[in-house]
Design a protein around this motif. Structure first.
Motif, PDB file in Angstrom:
ATOM      1  N   UNK A 299      45.492  24.593 -30.697  1.00 50.68           N
ATOM      2  CA  UNK A 299      46.400  24.015 -31.689  1.00 50.68           C
ATOM      3  C   UNK A 299      45.665  23.655 -32.971  1.00 50.68           C
ATOM      4  N   UNK A 300      44.434  23.197 -32.863  1.00 55.91           N
ATOM      5  CA  UNK A 300      43.649  22.899 -34.061  1.00 55.91           C
ATOM      6  C   UNK A 300      43.356  24.162 -34.854  1.00 55.91           C
ATOM      7  N   UNK A 301      43.111  25.259 -34.154  1.00 54.52           N
ATOM      8  CA  UNK A 301      42.819  26.501 -34.870  1.00 54.52           C
ATOM      9  C   UNK A 301      44.071  27.096 -35.509  1.00 54.52           C
ATOM     10  N   UNK A 302      45.245  26.779 -34.979  1.00 54.24           N
ATOM     11  CA  UNK A 302      46.478  27.288 -35.571  1.00 54.24           C
ATOM     12  C   UNK A 302      46.962  26.393 -36.705  1.00 54.24           C
ATOM     13  N   UNK A 303      47.001  25.085 -36.486  1.00 53.09           N
ATOM     14  CA  UNK A 303      47.606  24.175 -37.448  1.00 53.09           C
ATOM     15  C   UNK A 303      46.610  23.488 -38.375  1.00 53.09           C
ATOM     16  N   UNK A 304      45.464  23.089 -37.874  1.00 51.67           N
ATOM     17  CA  UNK A 304      44.495  22.341 -38.675  1.00 51.67           C
ATOM     18  C   UNK A 304      43.179  23.095 -38.763  1.00 51.67           C
ATOM     19  N   UNK A 305      43.222  24.290 -39.282  1.00 51.48           N
ATOM     20  CA  UNK A 305      42.013  25.106 -39.350  1.00 51.48           C
ATOM     21  C   UNK A 305      41.298  24.878 -40.671  1.00 51.48           C
ATOM     22  N   UNK A 306      41.069  23.603 -40.995  1.00 54.20           N
ATOM     23  CA  UNK A 306      40.378  23.245 -42.226  1.00 54.20           C
ATOM     24  C   UNK A 306      38.903  23.570 -42.060  1.00 54.20           C
ATOM     25  N   UNK A 307      38.336  24.299 -42.997  1.00 55.93           N
ATOM     26  CA  UNK A 307      36.929  24.697 -42.975  1.00 55.93           C
ATOM     27  C   UNK A 307      36.576  25.438 -41.683  1.00 55.93           C
ATOM     28  N   UNK A 308      37.526  26.062 -41.067  1.00 59.47           N
ATOM     29  CA  UNK A 308      37.374  26.825 -39.809  1.00 59.47           C
ATOM     30  C   UNK A 308      36.878  25.958 -38.654  1.00 59.47           C
TER      31      UNK A 308
ATOM     32  N   UNK B 261      42.519  17.800 -41.624  1.00 59.54           N
ATOM     33  CA  UNK B 261      43.850  18.379 -41.831  1.00 59.54           C
ATOM     34  C   UNK B 261      44.880  17.329 -42.211  1.00 59.54           C
ATOM     35  N   UNK B 262      44.834  16.175 -41.563  1.00 59.11           N
ATOM     36  CA  UNK B 262      45.782  15.108 -41.907  1.00 59.11           C
ATOM     37  C   UNK B 262      45.533  14.555 -43.308  1.00 59.11           C
ATOM     38  N   UNK B 263      44.263  14.417 -43.677  1.00 53.53           N
ATOM     39  CA  UNK B 263      43.953  13.941 -45.029  1.00 53.53           C
ATOM     40  C   UNK B 263      44.461  14.925 -46.075  1.00 53.53           C
ATOM     41  N   UNK B 264      44.232  16.207 -45.863  1.00 51.55           N
ATOM     42  CA  UNK B 264      44.731  17.208 -46.811  1.00 51.55           C
ATOM     43  C   UNK B 264      46.258  17.240 -46.843  1.00 51.55           C
ATOM     44  N   UNK B 265      46.894  17.046 -45.698  1.00 53.23           N
ATOM     45  CA  UNK B 265      48.351  17.020 -45.643  1.00 53.23           C
ATOM     46  C   UNK B 265      48.904  15.821 -46.414  1.00 53.23           C
ATOM     47  N   UNK B 266      48.277  14.672 -46.254  1.00 51.30           N
ATOM     48  CA  UNK B 266      48.720  13.470 -46.972  1.00 51.30           C
ATOM     49  C   UNK B 266      48.498  13.633 -48.471  1.00 51.30           C
ATOM     50  N   UNK B 267      47.361  14.214 -48.867  1.00 49.50           N
ATOM     51  CA  UNK B 267      47.110  14.463 -50.295  1.00 49.50           C
ATOM     52  C   UNK B 267      48.151  15.424 -50.850  1.00 49.50           C
TER      53      UNK B 267
END
Length: 109
Positions: A42-51, A93-99
């Motif tokens: 799930x992290x690789x699908x939804x929150x793949x920030x910086x791989x 991923x959550x920080x980028x989503x909130x920004x």
């Protein structure tokens, strides 16, 4: 009323005052090592920030492979790394989503 008495003889049980023999079987269970493969997927699908999600998924697969060859120490190390990478991917991923939401809310077209 008729009273009946029946004597029951259990075969295999000691019949007299002899020594009692007992057998103890120790069953050692291996500690369960979570490989966090679903979380990594799930992290690789939804929150793949910086791989980070993809790398976490790779470590999860390595942890599962180590469990199959019964190397619990190696499996625990890979699982621990995968967990840390999953947490980092989730936080980033959550920080980028909130920004992103804050930017969308402040800019009106």
């Amino acid at each position: 009323m008729i009273k009946e008495e029946h004597e029951v003889v259990i075969t295999g049980a000691p019949q007299g005052p002899g020594p009692v023999v007992s057998t103890v079987v120790n069953i050692q269970t291996e500690p369960a090592v979570p490989d966090h493969i679903v979380w990594s997927l799930l992290s690789s699908i939804y929150f793949n920030v910086f791989c980070l999600g993809l790398v976490a998924f790779s470590y999860s697969i390595k942890s599962r492979d180590r469990k199959r060859v019964r190397d619990m120490v190696g499996a625990q190390e890979y699982a621990s790394t995968a967990k840390k990478l999953n947490i980092a991917a989730l936080v980033c991923g959550l920080i980028l989503f909130i920004i992103f939401i804050i930017i969308k809310a402040t800019t009106r077209l």
